[in-house]
Design an enzyme around this catalytic site. Structure first.
Site, PDB file in Angstrom:
ATOM      1  N   GLN A 199       0.840  -1.200   0.000  1.00 22.70           N
ATOM      2  CA  GLN A 199       0.000   0.000   0.000  1.00 22.70           C
ATOM      3  C   GLN A 199       0.875   1.249   0.000  1.00 22.70           C
ATOM      4  O   GLN A 199       0.389   2.343  -0.217  1.00 22.70           O
ATOM      5  CB  GLN A 199      -0.890   0.030   1.250  1.00 22.70           C
ATOM      6  CG  GLN A 199      -1.960  -1.044   1.268  1.00 22.70           C
ATOM      7  CD  GLN A 199      -2.703  -1.088   2.594  1.00 22.70           C
ATOM      8  OE1 GLN A 199      -2.720  -2.111   3.253  1.00 22.70           O
ATOM      9  NE2 GLN A 199      -3.318   0.016   3.004  1.00 22.70           N
ATOM     10  N   PHE A 230      -6.051  -4.015   3.288  1.00 26.53           N
ATOM     11  CA  PHE A 230      -6.799  -3.799   4.531  1.00 26.53           C
ATOM     12  C   PHE A 230      -5.932  -3.212   5.633  1.00 26.53           C
ATOM     13  O   PHE A 230      -6.238  -3.369   6.812  1.00 26.53           O
ATOM     14  CB  PHE A 230      -7.470  -5.107   4.999  1.00 26.53           C
ATOM     15  CG  PHE A 230      -8.345  -5.720   3.944  1.00 26.53           C
ATOM     16  CD1 PHE A 230      -9.508  -5.081   3.536  1.00 26.53           C
ATOM     17  CD2 PHE A 230      -8.001  -6.924   3.332  1.00 26.53           C
ATOM     18  CE1 PHE A 230     -10.308  -5.623   2.536  1.00 26.53           C
ATOM     19  CE2 PHE A 230      -8.803  -7.470   2.336  1.00 26.53           C
ATOM     20  CZ  PHE A 230      -9.953  -6.818   1.945  1.00 26.53           C
ATOM     21  N   GLU A 234       0.301  -1.557   4.605  1.00 28.52           N
ATOM     22  CA  GLU A 234       0.649  -0.137   4.693  1.00 28.52           C
ATOM     23  C   GLU A 234       2.117  -0.016   5.103  1.00 28.52           C
ATOM     24  O   GLU A 234       2.876   0.756   4.553  1.00 28.52           O
ATOM     25  CB  GLU A 234      -0.251   0.586   5.703  1.00 28.52           C
ATOM     26  CG  GLU A 234       0.123   2.070   5.841  1.00 28.52           C
ATOM     27  CD  GLU A 234      -0.817   2.884   6.722  1.00 28.52           C
ATOM     28  OE1 GLU A 234      -1.956   2.444   6.965  1.00 28.52           O
ATOM     29  OE2 GLU A 234      -0.404   3.971   7.155  1.00 28.52           O
ATOM     30  N   ARG A 312      -5.502   7.298  16.864  1.00 31.71           N
ATOM     31  CA  ARG A 312      -6.850   7.272  16.287  1.00 31.71           C
ATOM     32  C   ARG A 312      -7.857   6.658  17.269  1.00 31.71           C
ATOM     33  O   ARG A 312      -9.034   7.004  17.261  1.00 31.71           O
ATOM     34  CB  ARG A 312      -6.863   6.547  14.940  1.00 31.71           C
ATOM     35  CG  ARG A 312      -8.030   6.985  14.071  1.00 31.71           C
ATOM     36  CD  ARG A 312      -8.008   6.338  12.700  1.00 31.71           C
ATOM     37  NE  ARG A 312      -7.509   7.183  11.635  1.00 31.71           N
ATOM     38  CZ  ARG A 312      -8.218   8.135  11.021  1.00 31.71           C
ATOM     39  NH1 ARG A 312      -9.473   8.373  11.358  1.00 31.71           N
ATOM     40  NH2 ARG A 312      -7.687   8.839  10.046  1.00 31.71           N
ATOM     41  N   PHE A 346      -8.117   1.468  11.795  1.00 29.43           N
ATOM     42  CA  PHE A 346      -6.866   2.015  12.329  1.00 29.43           C
ATOM     43  C   PHE A 346      -6.989   2.466  13.791  1.00 29.43           C
ATOM     44  O   PHE A 346      -6.679   3.591  14.145  1.00 29.43           O
ATOM     45  CB  PHE A 346      -6.466   3.210  11.438  1.00 29.43           C
ATOM     46  CG  PHE A 346      -4.995   3.515  11.416  1.00 29.43           C
ATOM     47  CD1 PHE A 346      -4.104   2.722  10.720  1.00 29.43           C
ATOM     48  CD2 PHE A 346      -4.483   4.638  12.071  1.00 29.43           C
ATOM     49  CE1 PHE A 346      -2.737   3.032  10.669  1.00 29.43           C
ATOM     50  CE2 PHE A 346      -3.122   4.952  12.040  1.00 29.43           C
ATOM     51  CZ  PHE A 346      -2.258   4.143  11.332  1.00 29.43           C
ATOM     52  N   THR A 441      -4.097  11.120  10.399  1.00 29.41           N
ATOM     53  CA  THR A 441      -4.002  11.917  11.623  1.00 29.41           C
ATOM     54  C   THR A 441      -2.658  12.653  11.684  1.00 29.41           C
ATOM     55  O   THR A 441      -2.527  13.641  12.387  1.00 29.41           O
ATOM     56  CB  THR A 441      -4.167  11.019  12.858  1.00 29.41           C
ATOM     57  OG1 THR A 441      -3.235   9.937  12.755  1.00 29.41           O
ATOM     58  CG2 THR A 441      -5.570  10.447  12.912  1.00 29.41           C
ATOM     59  N   ALA A 510      -6.031   5.352   5.299  1.00 31.16           N
ATOM     60  CA  ALA A 510      -6.865   6.368   5.936  1.00 31.16           C
ATOM     61  C   ALA A 510      -8.105   6.707   5.100  1.00 31.16           C
ATOM     62  O   ALA A 510      -8.684   7.782   5.245  1.00 31.16           O
ATOM     63  CB  ALA A 510      -6.035   7.631   6.227  1.00 31.16           C
ATOM     64  N   GLU A 713     -13.055   2.773   5.093  1.00 33.77           N
ATOM     65  CA  GLU A 713     -13.025   2.186   6.433  1.00 33.77           C
ATOM     66  C   GLU A 713     -14.317   2.302   7.236  1.00 33.77           C
ATOM     67  O   GLU A 713     -14.674   1.368   7.967  1.00 33.77           O
ATOM     68  CB  GLU A 713     -11.889   2.828   7.248  1.00 33.77           C
ATOM     69  CG  GLU A 713     -10.502   2.498   6.734  1.00 33.77           C
ATOM     70  CD  GLU A 713      -9.458   3.404   7.360  1.00 33.77           C
ATOM     71  OE1 GLU A 713      -9.387   4.587   6.964  1.00 33.77           O
ATOM     72  OE2 GLU A 713      -8.738   2.946   8.253  1.00 33.77           O
TER      73      GLU A 713
HETATM   74  N1  MTE Z   1     -11.368  -2.741  -0.035  1.00 35.81           N
HETATM   75  C1  MTE Z   1     -10.794  -3.801  -0.641  1.00 35.81           C
HETATM   76  N2  MTE Z   1     -11.511  -4.468  -1.556  1.00 35.81           N
HETATM   77  N3  MTE Z   1      -9.528  -4.195  -0.334  1.00 35.81           N
HETATM   78  C2  MTE Z   1      -8.783  -3.549   0.614  1.00 35.81           C
HETATM   79  O1  MTE Z   1      -7.638  -3.927   0.869  1.00 35.81           O
HETATM   80  N4  MTE Z   1      -8.700  -1.708   2.244  1.00 35.81           N
HETATM   81  C3  MTE Z   1      -9.489  -0.832   3.097  1.00 35.81           C
HETATM   82  C4  MTE Z   1     -10.521  -0.071   2.283  1.00 35.81           C
HETATM   83  N5  MTE Z   1     -11.259  -0.967   1.446  1.00 35.81           N
HETATM   84  C5  MTE Z   1      -9.367  -2.420   1.282  1.00 35.81           C
HETATM   85  C6  MTE Z   1     -10.670  -2.045   0.889  1.00 35.81           C
HETATM   86  C7  MTE Z   1      -8.676   0.132   3.831  1.00 35.81           C
HETATM   87  S1  MTE Z   1      -7.915  -0.362   5.246  1.00 35.81           S
HETATM   88  C8  MTE Z   1      -8.532   1.434   3.416  1.00 35.81           C
HETATM   89  S2  MTE Z   1      -7.646   2.540   4.304  1.00 35.81           S
HETATM   90  C9  MTE Z   1      -9.150   1.906   2.176  1.00 35.81           C
HETATM   91  O2  MTE Z   1      -9.821   0.880   1.456  1.00 35.81           O
HETATM   92  C10 MTE Z   1      -8.067   2.521   1.310  1.00 35.81           C
HETATM   93  O3  MTE Z   1      -8.503   2.893   0.062  1.00 35.81           O
HETATM   94  P1  MTE Z   1      -9.170   4.327  -0.234  1.00 35.81           P
HETATM   95  O4  MTE Z   1      -8.352   5.334   0.461  1.00 35.81           O
HETATM   96  O5  MTE Z   1      -9.114   4.405  -1.688  1.00 35.81           O
HETATM   97  O6  MTE Z   1     -10.553   4.234   0.323  1.00 35.81           O
HETATM   98  N1  HPA Z   2      -4.868   6.184   9.011  1.00 34.33           N
HETATM   99  C1  HPA Z   2      -4.305   5.199   8.316  1.00 34.33           C
HETATM  100  N2  HPA Z   2      -3.040   5.067   8.162  1.00 34.33           N
HETATM  101  C2  HPA Z   2      -2.251   5.961   8.739  1.00 34.33           C
HETATM  102  C3  HPA Z   2      -2.766   7.014   9.477  1.00 34.33           C
HETATM  103  C4  HPA Z   2      -4.154   7.136   9.619  1.00 34.33           C
HETATM  104  O1  HPA Z   2      -4.678   8.048  10.258  1.00 34.33           O
HETATM  105  N3  HPA Z   2      -1.735   7.717   9.945  1.00 34.33           N
HETATM  106  C5  HPA Z   2      -0.631   7.089   9.495  1.00 34.33           C
HETATM  107  N4  HPA Z   2      -0.937   6.034   8.766  1.00 34.33           N
HETATM  108 MO1  MOS Z   3      -6.318   1.434   5.969  1.00 36.52          MO
HETATM  109  S1  MOS Z   3      -6.108   0.593   7.810  1.00 36.52           S
HETATM  110  O1  MOS Z   3      -5.892   3.009   6.562  1.00 36.52           O
HETATM  111  O2  MOS Z   3      -4.918   0.837   5.202  1.00 36.52           O
END
Ligand code: MTE
Ligand code: HPA
Ligand code: MOS
Length: 773
Positions: A199, A230, A234, A312, A346, A441, A510, A713
């Site tokens: 990620q 997920f 990260e 968080r 998170f 954050t 995030a 999330e």
């Molecule tokens: N959806 C799918 N299908 N696969 C993933 O790994 N990760 C989740 C969410 N939805 C995830 C998911 C998490 S932890 C985050 S932070 C967000 O997607 C990140 O993507 P976005 O910032 O584009 O929403």
């Molecule tokens: N969310 C998800 N990932 C992060 C954050 C947060 O607020 N801060 C640092 N990594």
């Molecule tokens: Mo999502 S836990 O911020 O990768």
């Protein structure tokens, strides 16, 4: 602007996904001479390495070399926030599964056989697995933090009722379908390209550079897509990528490592388990006057992202409620488990569970439904969060709409009727409001970038800092381009995330990737569009501001001109005007002062309310989630299909965390739930029988892309309601039971709570029970 892109556009990856043609790490064609890496990891959770004997392993057929900490040319350090995590253990091991050596072999099989021949002698040291024990012994990752608002000390005196208790929430295995992995390739002049299932391509690049004592411009990281992250990728994708790069650095050969599922489960960290204490005070009108919470976060053996996750937890400790007097303290506790890490939400879900437990405890004692307390305390616009930001709240709108749309009174009656009629099955219902802050954050991480090229044939290529991991961010970014250019989506391509094309990216996390990178893309496209319009004005001899480009055609003052998109692109190129743009976006107005623990950390919040109903089988302890009915605040959804998918996936993942996924480490810090035979995740049979999601469509300008709101999330936290619905069902069967707040509520725990050894059920009921069997 006319929209030429439907908001129900399918995920652009669906075609290749269903045909099995989407490229993941394991689908990258391998170069000739590719070698295979595999880690040898610590069998003990804590100890001093006395000796490491590689002689038998190195003599195995096909083994090329075995690397240890001594082979690291730069820093043996992968800690992202705090430098407290070695890539390869040098003198001590800190968790079971900590990489100690890396075998590189001509085939994966040869490597795996050789790993078994490594002999390590470790002098065991005491193992801590419990966060409270770690805290008591002063084993903290960072100094504790406290968020405060109002005057908690004097507030207790004004409360009519005060309740105290403790809670446990367990961890959660990410179980991305694609395990961790990487493929490193030597380039000219000693540079290295790394394909990484990450990620955070920049995190991999930065850390690889420092471990290998190279410059970031010598490390190219490329990510096409992930089979899920997920949060688990990260920070924790870096180790495998850098191990491959380390071998490539020395051997000048391509090196691949794709973890097996059991390796991945054993060696990587998970959602943080928390152990928490609460104290809640209410007045006569069910207003929460005071709330105090102490969180013991089980960080594992190294910091990883734990300090940010802990933060968080504090941000979300009051969920979607306004509480005038708050004191919340969090400890990040160092234990001998694999370092726990980001996981959807998170730390937010862990904080929210505790206040929901506090409310449930109060409601039980007062003999009222928890929803009476929940609804009396929902945030209103202007209310202050404990961290100083004023809410722009949709909490009441979502709650009211939920009650009304799904006829909560009728649902309650149904549950009551059912429970009156049935002895051996009981239903339970719970409401779960959510509030989740959008923005990293860490303020400085809120940056997105996009590079847009219009080619001379009129097709468009886009690179951003966002990583596609199934959440549909590439689809949304494509929609942004299609919308700004008013262009057929088929003429737009979103390319891999690559650190040579887009630098210094924040991880895709995030929930902010579409917001940040989508906005940057919008800015880049608008800049190019502006240039196109100027050229069109010059070509057509009209002022540029009379030009409009719609669905591939060029209009002046609403009249179709002789130019179309393709002509205009060529003419722009011929006039030597740039058809490319690199744009940067950062949301305005966010800041946070950690010294005061106050500020305006979030661009905005996402709200919603869910009603969850469950049915439990009081003979067997098994249960079903009957329905999850939601009103969710999407802002103005950019893509209803993608957003509904995110909601459904998040809800099921949240329910899994709360009801069935049970991580078990033994006292020695060994993972017992180390395979899918011992770790149960939701499957097609255990998903809710019904999930209904209604969009609370708000038109407010909220700083996100096209007034949509981030969705990744927040829906996970609806799953918390499943825990409390199960709890209510247990109480319907056994009203006197004293249920600890201990998630997940597995069928085993549920069964035990139906028939706790201490409760004496009356004879008549027992008679009926025996008969019914
Ligand atoms: N959806 C799918 N299908 N696969 C993933 O790994 N990760 C989740 C969410 N939805 C995830 C998911 C998490 S932890 C985050 S932070 C967000 O997607 C990140 O993507 P976005 O910032 O584009 O929403
Ligand atoms: N969310 C998800 N990932 C992060 C954050 C947060 O607020 N801060 C640092 N990594
Ligand atoms: Mo999502 S836990 O911020 O990768």
């Amino acid at each position: 602007m006319k929209i030429c892109v439907p908001t129900n556009m399918k995920n652009i990856d669906s075609y290749t996904h269903v045909r099995g043609e989407s490229v993941y790490l394991d689908d990258i064609p391998l170069l000739k001479g590719t070698l295979y890496a595999i880690a040898f990891d610590s069998p003990l959770a804590h100890g001093k390495i006395i000796s490491l004997d590689l002689s038998e392993a190195i003599a195995m057929p096909g083994v090329v070399r075995i690397f240890t900490a001594k082979d690291i040319p730069g820093e043996n350090q992968i800690g992202g926030i705090i430098p407290d995590e070695e890539l390869l253990a040098s003198t001590h091991v800190h968790f079971c599964g900590m990489p100690v050596a890396l075998v590189v072999a001509e085939s994966e099989e040869a490597g795996r056989l050789a790993v078994k021949k490594i002999n390590i002698n470790i002098e065991p040291l005491p193992v801590i697995t419990d966060p409270r024990e770690a805290q008591a012994k002063g084993e903290l990752i960072v100094a504790p933090r406290t968020f405060q608002m109002g005057d908690i000390a004097s507030a207790w005196a004004q409360c009519d009722q005060i309740f105290e208790g403790s809670t446990e929430t367990n961890g959660q295995e990410h179980l991305y379908i694609e395990t961790q992995g990487a493929y490193a390739i030597p380039m000219e002049n000693g540079a290295i390209r790394i394909y990484s299932s990450t990620q955070g391509p920049t995190a991999v690049q930065r850390t690889a550079a420092s471990v290998l004592h190279m410059s970031m411009h010598e490390i190219e990281v490329d990510t096409t897509r992930l089979g899920g992250g997920f949060g688990g990728k990260e920070d924790q994708a870096s180790a495998w990528a850098i191990l491959c790069a380390l071998a490539t650095y020395h051997l000048k050969k391509p090196v691949k490592y794709a973890l097996h599922r059991m390796e991945d489960m054993r060696m990587t960290g998970k959602r943080h388990p928390y152990s928490s204490d609460f104290k809640i005070g209410l007045d006569k009108n069910m207003k929460i006057l005071a709330y105090e919470a102490t969180f013991y976060q089980n960080a594992g053996a190294a910091a990883d992202l734990s300090p940010a996750v802990m933060e968080r937890t504090l941000f979300h400790c009051t969920n979607s409620y306004f509480v005038p007097n708050v004191k919340a303290t969090a400890y990040s506790c160092r234990t001998h488990l694999p370092p726990n890490t980001a996981f959807r939400g998170f730390g937010g879900p862990q904080g929210m569970f505790v206040i929901e437990a506090a409310i449930a405890k109060a409601a039980d004692a007062l003999g009222i439904p928890a929803s009476d307390i929940q609804s009396a305390n929902l945030l209103r616009t202007g209310d202050e969060f404990p961290y100083g930001q004023a809410a722009e709240s949709e909490a009441n709108e979502c709650w009211k709409k939920t009650e009304e749309l799904y006829n909560i009174n009728a649902l309650r009656r149904e549950v009551e009727d059912f429970n009156n009629k049935n002895k051996l099955h009981k239903k339970g219902l719970a409401l779960m409001p959510i509030c989740f802050g959008i923005s990293f954050t860490k303020t400085r991480m809120n940056q997105g970038r996009s590079l847009v090229h219009v080619y001379t044939d009129g097709s468009v290529s886009v690179s951003t800092g966002a990583v596609e991991m199934g959440q549909g961010v590439n689809t949304k970014i494509l929609q942004v381009v299609a919308r700004v250019f008013s262009l057929d989506p088929n003429r737009i391509k979103i390319h891999s995330t690559n650190t040579y094309r887009i630098a210094n990216t924040s991880p895709t996390a995030a929930s902010a990737a579409a917001d940040l990178n989508g906005k940057a893309t919008e800015i880049a496209c608008l800049e190019i569009l502006n240039r196109l319009k100027i050229v069109a004005g010059e070509e057509l001899n009209v002022p540029a501001d009379t030009i409009e480009i719609k669905e591939g055609k060029v209009y002046t003052n609403g009249q179709l001109s002789i130019l179309n998109w393709d002509d205009l692109v060529i003419r722009t190129f011929t006039r030597r005007v740039s058809l490319s743009e690199h744009a940067h976006y950062t949301p305005p107005g966010i800041h946070f002062d950690p010294a005061k623990e106050k500020g305006h950390p979030f661009a905005y919040h996402v709200y919603g309310t869910a009603i969850i109903t469950v049915t439990i089988d009081c003979l067997r302890g098994i249960y079903e989630v009957d329905s999850v009915k939601v009103v969710h605040d999407f802002g103005t959804s950019m893509n209803t299909i993608v957003d509904l998918g995110q909601c459904e996936g998040g809800i099921v993942q949240g329910i899994g965390w709360m009801t069935m996924e049970e991580i078990v480490y033994d006292k020695e810090g060994k993972l017992r739930s180390n395979a899918l035979s011992t770790y149960k995740v939701p499957d097609i049979y255990s998903v809710p029988k019904e999930i209904t999601i209604h969009a609370l469509d708000t038109k407010k300008d909220n700083l996100a892309v096209f007034r949509s709101k981030a969705v990744g999330e927040p829906p996970l936290m609806y799953g918390i309601g499943a825990y409390f619905a199960l709890r209510n069902a247990v109480k319907a069967f056994n009203p006197t039971v004293d249920l600890p707040f201990d998630a997940p509520m597995t069928p085993e725990k549920l069964l035990m709570s139906l028939y706790p050894p201490s409760t004496k059920r009356n004879k008549k009921e027992q008679g009926e029970f025996t008969q019914a069997q």
